[in-house]
Design an enzyme around this catalytic site. Structure first.
Site, PDB file in Angstrom:
ATOM      1  N   ASP A 246      19.568   2.788  47.187  1.00  0.00           N
ATOM      2  CA  ASP A 246      18.603   3.706  47.806  1.00  0.00           C
ATOM      3  C   ASP A 246      17.410   3.950  46.873  1.00  0.00           C
ATOM      4  OD1 ASP A 246      17.548   5.367  49.692  1.00  0.00           O
ATOM      5  OD2 ASP A 246      18.890   7.051  49.288  1.00  0.00           O
ATOM      6  N   GLY A 247      16.260   4.212  47.474  1.00  0.00           N
ATOM      7  CA  GLY A 247      15.078   4.614  46.698  1.00  0.00           C
ATOM      8  C   GLY A 247      13.998   3.552  46.617  1.00  0.00           C
ATOM      9  N   ASN A 248      14.115   2.490  47.394  1.00  0.00           N
ATOM     10  CA  ASN A 248      13.084   1.444  47.367  1.00  0.00           C
ATOM     11  C   ASN A 248      11.724   1.997  47.784  1.00  0.00           C
ATOM     12  OD1 ASN A 248      15.176  -0.264  46.808  1.00  0.00           O
ATOM     13  ND2 ASN A 248      15.152  -1.324  48.783  1.00  0.00           N
ATOM     14  N   GLY A 249      11.734   2.815  48.843  1.00  0.00           N
ATOM     15  CA  GLY A 249      10.484   3.359  49.380  1.00  0.00           C
ATOM     16  C   GLY A 249       9.816   4.287  48.375  1.00  0.00           C
TER      17      GLY A 249
ATOM     18  N   TRP B 248      10.263   4.368  45.158  1.00  0.00           N
ATOM     19  CA  TRP B 248       9.833   3.557  43.995  1.00  0.00           C
ATOM     20  C   TRP B 248       8.447   2.972  44.278  1.00  0.00           C
ATOM     21  CZ3 TRP B 248       8.405  -1.523  43.344  1.00  0.00           C
ATOM     22  CH2 TRP B 248       8.431  -2.044  42.045  1.00  0.00           C
TER      23      TRP B 248
ATOM     24  N   ASN C 248      19.055   2.698  60.131  1.00  0.00           N
ATOM     25  CA  ASN C 248      17.819   2.014  59.711  1.00  0.00           C
ATOM     26  C   ASN C 248      17.100   1.327  60.876  1.00  0.00           C
ATOM     27  OD1 ASN C 248      19.078   1.022  56.430  1.00  0.00           O
ATOM     28  ND2 ASN C 248      17.926   2.822  57.025  1.00  0.00           N
TER      29      ASN C 248
ATOM     30  N   ARG D  73      25.264  11.859  48.824  1.00  0.00           N
ATOM     31  CA  ARG D  73      26.057  11.785  50.065  1.00  0.00           C
ATOM     32  C   ARG D  73      26.453  10.339  50.325  1.00  0.00           C
ATOM     33  NH1 ARG D  73      20.830  13.428  51.413  1.00  0.00           N
ATOM     34  NH2 ARG D  73      19.602  11.651  52.106  1.00  0.00           N
TER      35      ARG D  73
ATOM     36  N   SER E 233      26.335   8.922  53.459  1.00  0.00           N
ATOM     37  CA  SER E 233      25.476   8.355  54.518  1.00  0.00           C
ATOM     38  C   SER E 233      26.204   7.320  55.376  1.00  0.00           C
ATOM     39  CB  SER E 233      24.210   7.743  53.916  1.00  0.00           C
ATOM     40  OG  SER E 233      23.413   8.745  53.362  1.00  0.00           O
TER      41      SER E 233
HETATM   42  C1  FPP Z   1      16.945   2.016  50.804  1.00  0.00           C
HETATM   43  O1  FPP Z   1      15.688   2.366  50.302  1.00  0.00           O
HETATM   44  C2  FPP Z   1      17.054   0.588  50.973  1.00  0.00           C
HETATM   45  C3  FPP Z   1      17.130  -0.079  52.150  1.00  0.00           C
HETATM   46  C4  FPP Z   1      17.106   0.583  53.460  1.00  0.00           C
HETATM   47  C5  FPP Z   1      17.216  -1.522  52.206  1.00  0.00           C
HETATM   48  C6  FPP Z   1      17.977  -2.167  51.103  1.00  0.00           C
HETATM   49  C7  FPP Z   1      17.476  -3.522  50.961  1.00  0.00           C
HETATM   50  C8  FPP Z   1      17.272  -4.143  49.797  1.00  0.00           C
HETATM   51  C9  FPP Z   1      17.664  -3.637  48.494  1.00  0.00           C
HETATM   52  C10 FPP Z   1      16.580  -5.454  49.799  1.00  0.00           C
HETATM   53  C11 FPP Z   1      17.347  -6.524  50.472  1.00  0.00           C
HETATM   54  C12 FPP Z   1      18.669  -6.743  49.873  1.00  0.00           C
HETATM   55  C13 FPP Z   1      19.214  -7.920  49.752  1.00  0.00           C
HETATM   56  C14 FPP Z   1      20.595  -8.051  49.229  1.00  0.00           C
HETATM   57  C15 FPP Z   1      18.453  -9.123  50.079  1.00  0.00           C
HETATM   58  P1  FPP Z   1      14.768   3.298  51.191  1.00  0.00           P
HETATM   59  O2  FPP Z   1      13.771   2.442  51.880  1.00  0.00           O
HETATM   60  O3  FPP Z   1      15.609   4.141  52.071  1.00  0.00           O
HETATM   61  O4  FPP Z   1      14.076   4.163  50.090  1.00  0.00           O
HETATM   62  P2  FPP Z   1      13.537   5.648  50.247  1.00  0.00           P
HETATM   63  O5  FPP Z   1      14.737   6.506  50.557  1.00  0.00           O
HETATM   64  O6  FPP Z   1      12.972   5.939  48.897  1.00  0.00           O
HETATM   65  O7  FPP Z   1      12.520   5.627  51.344  1.00  0.00           O
END
Ligand code: FPP
Length: 263
Positions: free
Chosen positions: A25-28, A30, A73, A199, A201
């Site tokens: 979690d946390g890509n967005g 980041w 998602n 959590r 989730s």
């Molecule tokens: C949560 O971050 C991440 C996801 C919903 C997607 C996870 C996908 C990857 C790590 C990339 C693809 C993976 C593979 C194995 C190819 P978020 O977008 O919910 O972040 P945020 O809560 O900060 O918005």
């Protein structure tokens, strides 16, 4: 296949978790922190996934399960979903050779029929091409929801009862677990969640009954080997009793209960 390499000195190789599950979690956030579009966070997250899969295999962890896309998602903007699906497909293609060379058996769980046909096809091909891998089982949870998983198991068992092939009394924990997407996988020993959320989730709800939980504030794209080792070290300090007393565990009751040595 290369044998597992030695653990970092601070890790006890005999007490590594057999199954690690991760909520990435946390890509967005980041990406936002850096003024990038969200999808760039996912691309960086895929790099973390690559690093952690490699390290888990190197350490000799038997099962790694990554939560890559939840049922919820699907409600994200269509463009983000398309990018995530494209990223996943590209990732599977790029990693196939390395998975095969390292004995990684690929697996996917979730409501996979909801995924685009080309992604389903790539998942099937990757699964088939890595089937013989004996080094580590890598499972991606995609279009996955724990409650839906439990409901579909319940429906499958109810159909068996209705058809007269099963009595309600025969439905015990083992049979129920066998009707889940995760049939054949051991329960996770350690579940990691990044990005400061505390959590589950809807992830592995049944399977996590006795799982050790590890939370970190680090966003997934920054979660790399050093932080993974920190989570594993933390796990190794835990006292796992599965509801027994410490004395019972010491006397071997846990091993007898589980039919295996305590981990
Ligand atoms: C949560 O971050 C991440 C996801 C919903 C997607 C996870 C996908 C990857 C790590 C990339 C693809 C993976 C593979 C194995 C190819 P978020 O977008 O919910 O972040 P945020 O809560 O900060 O918005």
């Amino acid at each position: 296949m290369t044998p597992p390499s030695p653990s970092p000195p601070s890790l006890d190789p005999a007490r590594l978790p057999r199954h690690v599950a991760i909520i990435m979690d946390g890509n967005g956030r980041w990406a936002r922190q850096r003024g990038y579009p969200r999808v760039r966070g996912h691309a960086a997250g895929a790099e973390s996934a690559r690093a952690i899969i490699r390290e888990a295999r190197r350490l000799g962890i038997g099962y790694l399960t990554l939560y890559a896309f939840s049922e919820e998602n699907w409600q994200r903007p269509a463009r983000e979903i398309r990018t995530l699906m494209a990223l996943l497909k590209r990732y599977l293609r790029q990693e196939l050779r390395e998975m095969q060379e390292n004995g990684i058996a690929f697996n996917a769980i979730g409501n996979l029929a909801r995924l685009p046909a080309d992604v389903q096809e790539e998942l099937r091909r990757t699964r088939e091409a890595t089937q013989g891998g004996t080094g580590m089982v890598l499972t991606l949870a995609l279009s996955y929801g724990g409650r839906s998983e439990i409901l579909q198991a319940l429906q499958a068992l109810a159909r068996e009862v209705q058809a007269g092939r099963l009595t309600p009394e025969e439905i015990d924990a083992a049979r129920f677990a066998g009707a889940l997407y995760t049939a054949g996988l051991p329960d996770p020993d350690l579940l990691i969640r990044t990005s400061g959320e505390y959590r589950l989730s809807n992830f592995l709800l049944w399977q996590s009954a006795y799982t050790e939980l590890y939370f970190t504030d680090t966003y997934w794209p920054d979660f790399r080997e050093a932080e993974f080792h920190r989570a594993l070290r933390d796990y190794q300090r835990r006292d796992r009793r599965f509801g027994l007393t410490q004395e019972q565990v010491k006397s071997g009751a846990l091993a007898r209960m589980q039919g295996a040595p305590p981990r």
